[in-house]
Motif scaffolding. Structure first.
Motif, mmCIF file in Angstrom:
data_model
loop_
_atom_site.group_PDB
_atom_site.id
_atom_site.type_symbol
_atom_site.label_atom_id
_atom_site.label_comp_id
_atom_site.label_asym_id
_atom_site.label_seq_id
_atom_site.Cartn_x
_atom_site.Cartn_y
_atom_site.Cartn_z
ATOM 1 N N LEU A 54 -0.494 -5.970 16.044
ATOM 2 C CA LEU A 54 -0.660 -5.363 14.726
ATOM 3 C C LEU A 54 0.496 -4.420 14.395
ATOM 4 N N LYS A 55 0.971 -3.680 15.377
ATOM 5 C CA LYS A 55 2.117 -2.802 15.138
ATOM 6 C C LYS A 55 3.352 -3.615 14.771
ATOM 7 N N GLY A 56 3.489 -4.802 15.356
ATOM 8 C CA GLY A 56 4.619 -5.653 15.017
ATOM 9 C C GLY A 56 4.578 -6.188 13.606
ATOM 10 N N LEU A 57 3.405 -6.171 12.978
ATOM 11 C CA LEU A 57 3.258 -6.659 11.609
ATOM 12 C C LEU A 57 3.276 -5.541 10.575
ATOM 13 N N THR A 58 3.590 -4.331 11.007
ATOM 14 C CA THR A 58 3.513 -3.185 10.095
ATOM 15 C C THR A 58 4.447 -3.347 8.902
ATOM 16 N N ASP A 59 5.670 -3.787 9.157
ATOM 17 C CA ASP A 59 6.662 -3.899 8.087
ATOM 18 C C ASP A 59 6.662 -5.265 7.406
ATOM 19 N N GLU A 60 5.772 -6.154 7.831
ATOM 20 C CA GLU A 60 5.704 -7.470 7.211
ATOM 21 C C GLU A 60 4.975 -7.387 5.868
ATOM 22 N N ALA A 83 -11.332 -5.045 -2.673
ATOM 23 C CA ALA A 83 -11.728 -5.274 -4.058
ATOM 24 C C ALA A 83 -10.532 -5.288 -4.996
ATOM 25 N N VAL A 84 -9.558 -4.416 -4.759
ATOM 26 C CA VAL A 84 -8.405 -4.301 -5.663
ATOM 27 C C VAL A 84 -7.114 -4.791 -5.022
ATOM 28 N N LYS A 85 -7.211 -5.332 -3.796
ATOM 29 C CA LYS A 85 -6.033 -5.845 -3.079
ATOM 30 C C LYS A 85 -4.960 -4.776 -2.943
ATOM 31 N N ASP A 86 -5.376 -3.634 -2.432
ATOM 32 C CA ASP A 86 -4.478 -2.494 -2.248
ATOM 33 C C ASP A 86 -3.755 -2.658 -0.914
ATOM 34 N N HIS A 87 -2.492 -3.061 -0.962
ATOM 35 C CA HIS A 87 -1.725 -3.315 0.259
ATOM 36 C C HIS A 87 -1.476 -2.030 1.040
ATOM 37 N N LYS A 88 -1.159 -0.952 0.334
ATOM 38 C CA LYS A 88 -0.876 0.315 1.005
ATOM 39 C C LYS A 88 -2.110 0.842 1.710
ATOM 40 N N ALA A 89 -3.256 0.759 1.053
ATOM 41 C CA ALA A 89 -4.497 1.216 1.680
ATOM 42 C C ALA A 89 -4.841 0.360 2.895
ATOM 43 N N ALA A 90 -4.631 -0.952 2.794
ATOM 44 C CA ALA A 90 -4.913 -1.835 3.925
ATOM 45 C C ALA A 90 -4.035 -1.494 5.119
ATOM 46 N N LYS A 91 -2.786 -1.179 4.868
ATOM 47 C CA LYS A 91 -1.886 -0.812 5.961
ATOM 48 C C LYS A 91 -2.358 0.486 6.623
ATOM 49 N N GLY A 92 -2.805 1.461 5.820
ATOM 50 C CA GLY A 92 -3.317 2.694 6.394
ATOM 51 C C GLY A 92 -4.578 2.477 7.203
ATOM 52 N N ILE A 150 2.345 -8.689 3.792
ATOM 53 C CA ILE A 150 1.118 -9.453 3.997
ATOM 54 C C ILE A 150 0.091 -8.974 2.975
ATOM 55 N N ASP A 151 -0.693 -9.899 2.445
ATOM 56 C CA ASP A 151 -1.760 -9.531 1.519
ATOM 57 C C ASP A 151 -2.757 -8.610 2.205
ATOM 58 N N ALA A 152 -3.429 -7.813 1.401
ATOM 59 C CA ALA A 152 -4.369 -6.835 1.948
ATOM 60 C C ALA A 152 -5.489 -7.512 2.732
ATOM 61 N N ASP A 153 -6.066 -8.580 2.172
ATOM 62 C CA ASP A 153 -7.164 -9.237 2.878
ATOM 63 C C ASP A 153 -6.691 -9.917 4.150
ATOM 64 N N ASP A 154 -5.466 -10.481 4.130
ATOM 65 C CA ASP A 154 -4.928 -11.111 5.336
ATOM 66 C C ASP A 154 -4.641 -10.074 6.419
ATOM 67 N N ARG A 155 -4.108 -8.926 6.036
ATOM 68 C CA ARG A 155 -3.805 -7.880 7.021
ATOM 69 C C ARG A 155 -5.087 -7.369 7.681
ATOM 70 N N LEU A 156 -6.101 -7.120 6.859
ATOM 71 C CA LEU A 156 -7.363 -6.650 7.420
ATOM 72 C C LEU A 156 -8.050 -7.740 8.238
#
Length: 328
Positions: free
Chosen positions: A157-163, A126-135, A165-171
């Motif tokens: 997914l572990k390889g993309l940890t430091d990339e 809803a708020v595009k929280d990148h940090k929350a998506a990574k967690g 990426i938008d929150a919705d794309d990561r999820l």
């Protein structure tokens, strides 16, 4: 005096450095944050029913403990070895009771973890929280990383940890890598349960057999879906999941399947043109599939982001084809 609107180039040397600040997607961020409901703690009444049951349970345990103690003492008076055997059996029973309690608590904790992941994902989207998506992705890896089938997806997914990426794309990537295979297993389980219910209720001679088998199939299906998505519900955890599944059914239309496929079976008079038992079997199979879809939604740790949410036709299409073939 009104000023006419003018356009500026960001690389114009006449513009003072630092006077222009560019923010990424400002309107999207405002729209996402605007209207977000802040949860407020609701006042709860005293749970008198829970207090009553807890008190009665405590009294029952005290009475049971006193009766066991008297039994051990009486047996020890009769023969010391009988008292020791009774004491050993009591210790064994207490250990088994503690193991059951531990399993129940662990199952409820895993269910709450899955629910919190789903709610956190909804908030992060809803708020595009990148940090929350990574967690959330890290928690999903911890939840499914031990499975052999999810090893490659977890590694990607572990390889993309430091990339970046938008929150919705990561999820969405996590959904595709970890949950898409589980969704296929869940749909197969729902389809299999719907077929079994349809077949048994179509040939069973008694209505009580139909009801018993439908309940049995629903219980087994709910447990199967919970295990597929990482839950391990005990008795109380299962009751909690069942309540959530029925609540989801009520929110999404109740037991009436408001789908075009259901309208084909009932609304167009298809059930009236086929045998009563076959129509009953098809209806029970569709209702089982509908319950399975609701159970899938409450067992899944993420909402459907890019993957398409399964519908009745995805898990019970064969039932419709069977009814149409019988009616033609």
């Amino acid at each position: 005096m009104s000023r006419q609107p003018r356009a500026y180039r960001l690389d114009d040397p006449n513009i003072t450095a630092g006077a222009v600040q560019v923010t990424e997607e400002p309107f999207d961020a405002i729209e996402a944050a605007d209207g977000v409901v802040v949860p407020m703690g609701s006042k709860r009444r005293a749970p008198w029913l829970g207090i009553l049951l807890s008190a009665l349970s405590g009294l029952l345990l005290l009475g049971l403990g006193l009766a066991v103690e008297n039994l051990i003492v009486d047996l020890y008076r009769v023969a010391p070895w009988l008292g020791w055997v009774a004491l050993a059996l009591t210790v064994l029973a207490v250990l088994a009771f503690l193991a059951i309690i531990g399993r129940e608590v662990s199952g409820i904790w895993r269910e709450q973890k899955i629910e919190s992941l789903r709610e956190a994902a909804v908030d992060a989207l809803a708020v595009k929280d990148h940090k929350a998506a990574k967690g959330i992705v890290q928690d999903l890896i911890a939840l499914y990383g031990g499975r052999t089938a999810a090893a490659q997806g977890s590694a990607r997914l572990k390889g993309l940890t430091d990339e970046i990426i938008d929150a919705d794309d990561r999820l969405a990537i996590a959904e595709r890598e970890l949950l898409a295979p589980l969704d296929r297993q869940a749909k197969r389980a729902i389809a299999g349960a719907a077929k079994q219910v349809s077949l048994v209720t179509a040939v069973s001679p008694r209505a009580i057999i139909d009801v018993a088998f439908v309940i049995f199939a629903a219980v087994r299906l709910l447990r199967t879906l919970a295990r597929i998505y990482g839950g391990r519900p005990g008795f109380f955890g299962f009751l909690r999941l069942a309540k959530a599944a029925f609540n989801h059914l009520a929110v999404t239309g109740g037991v009436a399947v408001g789908d075009s496929l259901m309208q084909q079976v009932l609304g167009l008079g298809l059930a009236a043109r086929i045998s009563a038992k076959l129509g009953e079997g098809v209806l029970n199979g569709l209702m089982t599939a509908r319950f399975g879809l609701a159970a899938l939604s409450v067992c899944r740790p993420l909402p459907f982001i890019r993957e398409e949410a399964p519908k009745i036709g995805d898990v019970a299409g064969e039932l419709i084809s069977r009814a149409e073939a019988a009616a033609s």
